[in-house]
Design an enzyme around this catalytic site. Sequence first.
Site, mmCIF file in Angstrom:
data_model
loop_
_atom_site.group_PDB
_atom_site.id
_atom_site.type_symbol
_atom_site.label_atom_id
_atom_site.label_comp_id
_atom_site.label_asym_id
_atom_site.label_seq_id
_atom_site.Cartn_x
_atom_site.Cartn_y
_atom_site.Cartn_z
ATOM 1 N N ARG A 72 38.690 37.096 13.903
ATOM 2 C CA ARG A 72 39.436 36.776 15.112
ATOM 3 C C ARG A 72 40.709 37.612 15.123
ATOM 4 N NH1 ARG A 72 35.570 34.013 17.993
ATOM 5 N NH2 ARG A 72 34.632 32.393 16.692
ATOM 6 N N ASP A 103 32.175 36.686 24.944
ATOM 7 C CA ASP A 103 33.116 36.929 26.028
ATOM 8 C C ASP A 103 34.487 37.362 25.540
ATOM 9 O OD1 ASP A 103 33.712 34.448 24.982
ATOM 10 O OD2 ASP A 103 34.133 33.509 26.913
ATOM 11 N N THR A 125 25.835 36.774 20.950
ATOM 12 C CA THR A 125 26.339 35.418 20.734
ATOM 13 C C THR A 125 25.185 34.444 20.829
ATOM 14 O OG1 THR A 125 27.675 33.632 21.695
ATOM 15 C CG2 THR A 125 26.980 35.371 23.197
ATOM 16 N N ASP A 127 25.428 31.547 21.944
ATOM 17 C CA ASP A 127 25.683 30.616 23.049
ATOM 18 C C ASP A 127 24.941 30.967 24.333
ATOM 19 O OD1 ASP A 127 27.466 29.391 21.294
ATOM 20 O OD2 ASP A 127 29.176 30.554 22.026
ATOM 21 N N ASP A 129 25.934 32.699 26.805
ATOM 22 C CA ASP A 129 26.848 32.403 27.910
ATOM 23 C C ASP A 129 27.476 33.648 28.537
ATOM 24 O OD1 ASP A 129 28.425 33.124 25.758
ATOM 25 O OD2 ASP A 129 29.841 31.454 25.969
ATOM 26 N N ARG A 171 29.487 26.167 22.543
ATOM 27 C CA ARG A 171 30.821 26.150 23.180
ATOM 28 C C ARG A 171 30.751 25.407 24.510
ATOM 29 N NH1 ARG A 171 34.769 30.815 23.615
ATOM 30 N NH2 ARG A 171 33.238 31.584 25.101
#
Length: 319
Positions: A72, A103, A125, A127, A129, A171
Site C-alpha cells: 500500500r 481500483d 483483483t 473482487d 469490481d 469489499r
Amino acid sequence: MKKIGVLTSGGDSPGMNAAIRAVVRKAIYHNVEVYGIYNGYQGLINGNIKKLELGSVGDIIHRGGTMLYTARCPEFKEREVQLKGIEQLKKFGIEGLVVIGGDGSYRGARALTELGYPCVGVPGTIDNDIPGTDFTIGFDTALNTVIDSIDKIRDTATSHDRTYVIEVMGRNAGDIALWAGMAGGAESILIPEESHDMNDIINKLNRGHDRGKKHSIIVVAEGVGSGFEIGQEIQRHTGAETRVTVLGHVQRGGSPTAHDRVLASRLAASAVELLMEGKGGRAVGIVNNKLVDYDIIEALKMPHVIDQKMYKLSDELSI
C-alpha cells in the site's frame, strides 16, 4: 516503445504472476525491454526497479500471489510523489507502464496518465469490481476457493442440523457472494448492491425447517456487514443453532485456475500491444469473451453493476 515497466499494486490476486509473465514474454518477443517495479507504487518512488529477462518469469504461471510483491502507498495520492515516480521511470529509460491491480492501482495509473506518462491498467483483483470488464484476474480462483469451503461446510451442517453463515470477501462488491451463493446452493445471499429484509430471510429458514430441511447456508458479502452479527440475529429469531465462518484471506491465495491463467495472459499481452502502439491512458478488459480497451480516466467514473437477473434467479432457486 523500447522499454516498458510492470508493477502490481494493492491486494494480490491469483493470476497476477501469469500476467507478469505475459507482459515480459510478449514484450521480449517484440524486442522490447521490460523492467519490473517491486513493491508497487512504493517501490516505484524508491527506485526498486530491475530488468526482467525470459528466465525471470519462468515457472511462475501456476503460482499465486505476485513475484513483484505489492504494498500500500497512500502517499502516492500526492502530486509531488507521483512526479518522483515518473523521475525514477525516466532514470531507467522506461517509456510506458503496465499496472496490474484494482481500483486503487487504477487511480495511480490515472494520475500518471494525467501527468502525461503512458500507462495501461490490467484488472487484477478477486473482487471483480473493475468497470469495463466482465471478469478480473483472480475472481474465478477466489470463487472456486469459496465454493470448495461451502461444500465442506455443508457436509458438517448436514451432520449437525445447523444453520451456517459464511462471510466472503469482495469489499463493496457482491460478486463473490452472488456467484458462490448460487453455485453453492445457498438459501440466502446478502450483497451490498441489493437491500435485504431479515424477516424474509428468517421466514425462508422457518419454512424450510417446517418442511423437514435439516440445514441452511447463508452467504454474506463483507460489504453488507458482520457475518457474526447476522448469525446472532438469525439464531435469536429462529432458535436454530447457528455457526459463522469468515473465510478471510484464504480467498486471495492458491494456484490460479486455468480460466484466470488464460485471462491474465490475454489481458496482459493486450496491454503490451497498446504500449507498443504508443497508446497510454488505457485500461484493458474482456467483454463477451472479446478483448476491449477504454480510457482509464473514464473507467473510474463507471459504476460497478451487479447482475440483477442472476441475483433474482438465485432467490427463485432457493425457495
